[in-house]
Scaffold this motif. Structure first.
Motif, PDB file in Angstrom:
ATOM      1  N   UNK A 230       0.817  -1.216   0.000  1.00  0.00           N
ATOM      2  CA  UNK A 230       0.000   0.000   0.000  1.00  0.00           C
ATOM      3  C   UNK A 230       0.851   1.266   0.000  1.00  0.00           C
ATOM      4  N   UNK A 231       2.145   1.100   0.229  1.00  0.00           N
ATOM      5  CA  UNK A 231       3.021   2.265   0.266  1.00  0.00           C
ATOM      6  C   UNK A 231       3.208   2.832  -1.142  1.00  0.00           C
ATOM      7  N   UNK A 232       3.429   4.145  -1.258  1.00  0.00           N
ATOM      8  CA  UNK A 232       3.710   4.730  -2.577  1.00  0.00           C
ATOM      9  C   UNK A 232       5.042   4.221  -3.117  1.00  0.00           C
ATOM     10  N   UNK A 233       5.160   4.183  -4.432  1.00  0.00           N
ATOM     11  CA  UNK A 233       6.379   3.722  -5.088  1.00  0.00           C
ATOM     12  C   UNK A 233       6.934   4.849  -5.940  1.00  0.00           C
ATOM     13  N   UNK A 234       8.230   5.066  -5.849  1.00  0.00           N
ATOM     14  CA  UNK A 234       8.916   6.072  -6.656  1.00  0.00           C
ATOM     15  C   UNK A 234       9.712   5.348  -7.736  1.00  0.00           C
ATOM     16  N   UNK A 235       9.469   5.704  -8.989  1.00  0.00           N
ATOM     17  CA  UNK A 235      10.194   5.102 -10.111  1.00  0.00           C
ATOM     18  C   UNK A 235      11.029   6.190 -10.772  1.00  0.00           C
ATOM     19  N   UNK A 236      12.343   6.010 -10.783  1.00  0.00           N
ATOM     20  CA  UNK A 236      13.234   7.029 -11.337  1.00  0.00           C
ATOM     21  C   UNK A 236      14.042   6.462 -12.497  1.00  0.00           C
ATOM     22  N   UNK A 237      14.438   7.331 -13.395  1.00  0.00           N
ATOM     23  CA  UNK A 237      15.233   6.918 -14.546  1.00  0.00           C
ATOM     24  C   UNK A 237      15.148   7.951 -15.642  1.00  0.00           C
ATOM     25  N   UNK A 238      16.068   7.865 -16.574  1.00  0.00           N
ATOM     26  CA  UNK A 238      16.079   8.792 -17.693  1.00  0.00           C
ATOM     27  C   UNK A 238      14.803   8.656 -18.529  1.00  0.00           C
ATOM     28  N   UNK A 239      14.553   9.659 -19.349  1.00  0.00           N
ATOM     29  CA  UNK A 239      13.417   9.610 -20.266  1.00  0.00           C
ATOM     30  C   UNK A 239      13.557   8.419 -21.208  1.00  0.00           C
ATOM     31  N   UNK A 240      12.474   7.660 -21.348  1.00  0.00           N
ATOM     32  CA  UNK A 240      12.469   6.540 -22.280  1.00  0.00           C
ATOM     33  C   UNK A 240      12.933   5.225 -21.712  1.00  0.00           C
ATOM     34  N   UNK A 241      13.135   5.138 -20.399  1.00  0.00           N
ATOM     35  CA  UNK A 241      13.613   3.880 -19.810  1.00  0.00           C
ATOM     36  C   UNK A 241      12.485   2.924 -19.440  1.00  0.00           C
ATOM     37  N   UNK A 242      11.236   3.363 -19.588  1.00  0.00           N
ATOM     38  CA  UNK A 242      10.112   2.460 -19.344  1.00  0.00           C
ATOM     39  C   UNK A 242       9.456   2.626 -17.991  1.00  0.00           C
ATOM     40  N   UNK A 243       9.444   3.845 -17.464  1.00  0.00           N
ATOM     41  CA  UNK A 243       8.887   4.071 -16.127  1.00  0.00           C
ATOM     42  C   UNK A 243       7.382   3.768 -16.078  1.00  0.00           C
ATOM     43  N   UNK A 244       6.659   4.138 -17.139  1.00  0.00           N
ATOM     44  CA  UNK A 244       5.219   3.863 -17.125  1.00  0.00           C
ATOM     45  C   UNK A 244       4.945   2.366 -17.249  1.00  0.00           C
ATOM     46  N   UNK A 245       5.755   1.655 -18.041  1.00  0.00           N
ATOM     47  CA  UNK A 245       5.580   0.206 -18.158  1.00  0.00           C
ATOM     48  C   UNK A 245       5.793  -0.478 -16.812  1.00  0.00           C
ATOM     49  N   UNK A 246       6.808  -0.035 -16.067  1.00  0.00           N
ATOM     50  CA  UNK A 246       7.059  -0.594 -14.733  1.00  0.00           C
ATOM     51  C   UNK A 246       5.883  -0.284 -13.814  1.00  0.00           C
ATOM     52  N   UNK A 247       5.362   0.919 -13.925  1.00  0.00           N
ATOM     53  CA  UNK A 247       4.226   1.318 -13.094  1.00  0.00           C
ATOM     54  C   UNK A 247       2.988   0.474 -13.408  1.00  0.00           C
ATOM     55  N   UNK A 248       2.767   0.199 -14.691  1.00  0.00           N
ATOM     56  CA  UNK A 248       1.639  -0.658 -15.072  1.00  0.00           C
ATOM     57  C   UNK A 248       1.845  -2.083 -14.566  1.00  0.00           C
ATOM     58  N   UNK A 249       3.100  -2.540 -14.588  1.00  0.00           N
ATOM     59  CA  UNK A 249       3.395  -3.882 -14.077  1.00  0.00           C
ATOM     60  C   UNK A 249       3.110  -3.969 -12.584  1.00  0.00           C
ATOM     61  N   UNK A 250       3.449  -2.914 -11.847  1.00  0.00           N
ATOM     62  CA  UNK A 250       3.151  -2.867 -10.409  1.00  0.00           C
ATOM     63  C   UNK A 250       1.649  -2.980 -10.190  1.00  0.00           C
ATOM     64  N   UNK A 251       0.893  -2.264 -11.018  1.00  0.00           N
ATOM     65  CA  UNK A 251      -0.572  -2.314 -10.919  1.00  0.00           C
ATOM     66  C   UNK A 251      -1.105  -3.706 -11.250  1.00  0.00           C
ATOM     67  N   UNK A 252      -0.623  -4.270 -12.361  1.00  0.00           N
ATOM     68  CA  UNK A 252      -1.150  -5.555 -12.830  1.00  0.00           C
ATOM     69  C   UNK A 252      -0.778  -6.708 -11.906  1.00  0.00           C
ATOM     70  N   UNK A 253       0.356  -6.590 -11.205  1.00  0.00           N
ATOM     71  CA  UNK A 253       0.778  -7.641 -10.287  1.00  0.00           C
ATOM     72  C   UNK A 253       0.267  -7.403  -8.868  1.00  0.00           C
ATOM     73  N   UNK A 254      -0.425  -6.292  -8.672  1.00  0.00           N
ATOM     74  CA  UNK A 254      -0.934  -5.963  -7.353  1.00  0.00           C
ATOM     75  C   UNK A 254      -2.236  -6.685  -7.039  1.00  0.00           C
ATOM     76  N   UNK A 255      -2.832  -6.389  -5.902  1.00  0.00           N
ATOM     77  CA  UNK A 255      -4.051  -7.100  -5.474  1.00  0.00           C
ATOM     78  C   UNK A 255      -5.312  -6.684  -6.223  1.00  0.00           C
ATOM     79  N   UNK A 256      -5.248  -5.541  -6.950  1.00  0.00           N
ATOM     80  CA  UNK A 256      -6.461  -5.047  -7.621  1.00  0.00           C
ATOM     81  C   UNK A 256      -6.197  -4.716  -9.091  1.00  0.00           C
ATOM     82  N   UNK A 257      -5.767  -5.696  -9.887  1.00  0.00           N
ATOM     83  CA  UNK A 257      -5.424  -5.413 -11.289  1.00  0.00           C
ATOM     84  C   UNK A 257      -6.622  -5.032 -12.152  1.00  0.00           C
TER      85      UNK A 257
END
Length: 246
Positions: free
Chosen positions: A1-28
């Protein structure tokens, strides 16, 4: 339930990682709501995040939920977080600490249940030193930080990414395009300053220009599109040497 910070240069896939966190979470099956903080004015971003009561300002004819509330038990993805104002930083810190929001023009707080994922391409520690980001907010976010390395630091991923982009939505793998060994070696030498996004764009362009070719060769790729004209010859150099050896 804690917030997650995703850092990295532009184009490294931050939104894809964020979607993966959502899809693998308890409420996909709950909403995944993304908002680019750098693309909106301060007042518009505030109304998008928190919502507003009817009559809160000119044009607010009826109550509107913000994305924190509209996401339910889903995920809110805040991209380009480093561009938000100090005022909004204070409001966001309260949200992270209490899981409560207050609509613009409202007097009562409301509980929220969404997962919050925040992404930025700036150095937050440096931003704290420069007084652009509040220190208390930074420490609240830094509890769980996912750092995405640039593509130049993980060249072993290039081949897999290319295969993924070549496949796309194609269901019949027998007809999937492939790169020649020479072209793949050349692309693996390039530093890809635009990271995965740049690689994807170039592979998609290659597919569009050569729809009927199964094997894509060096002559099919436009190296002049890559950043830094001085790199072109060095990228092709091992290929010409290989041909001489043949």
């Amino acid at each position: 339930k804690e917030p997650v910070l995703v850092t990295g240069e532009t184009g490294t896939g931050k939104e894809l990682v964020s979607r993966a966190i959502h899809e693998e979470g308890p409420n996909p099956n709950e909403p995944f709501l993304a908002i680019n903080c750098g693309a909106l004015t301060d007042s518009l971003l505030q109304s998008e995040l928190f919502g507003y009561e009817a009559g809160a300002f000119t044009g607010a004819q009826k109550e509107r939920k913000g994305i924190f509330e509209a996401a339910g038990k889903g995920t809110v993805f805040l991209d380009e977080f480093g561009d938000i104002s100090q005022k909004l930083q204070v409001s966001l810190l309260r949200v992270l600490e209490s899981n409560e929001i207050r609509l613009i023009g409202g007097t009562k707080t409301r509980k929220i249940e969404c997962k919050i994922v925040i992404a930025t391409n700036i150095d937050l520690q440096q931003a704290v030193e420069e007084k652009k980001i509040r220190e208390d907010l930074y420490f609240r976010l830094a509890r769980f930080d996912i750092k995405l390395p640039p593509l130049r630091e993980r060249p072993e991923d290039i081949s897999s990414l290319i295969n993924h982009f070549l496949e796309g939505n194609q269901k019949v793998k027998e007809n999937q395009k492939k790169l020649s060994k020479e072209l793949l070696e050349a692309l693996m030498k390039y530093r890809w300053p635009g990271n995965i996004r740049e690689l994807k764009n170039e592979i998609e362009r290659l597919k569009i220009l050569h729809p009927d070719k199964a094997i894509l060769n060096v002559e099919d790729f436009d190296f002049t599109r890559l950043q830094g004209g001085q790199l072109i010859n060095s990228l092709k150099e091992p290929i010409s040497n290989a041909k001489k050896l043949e």
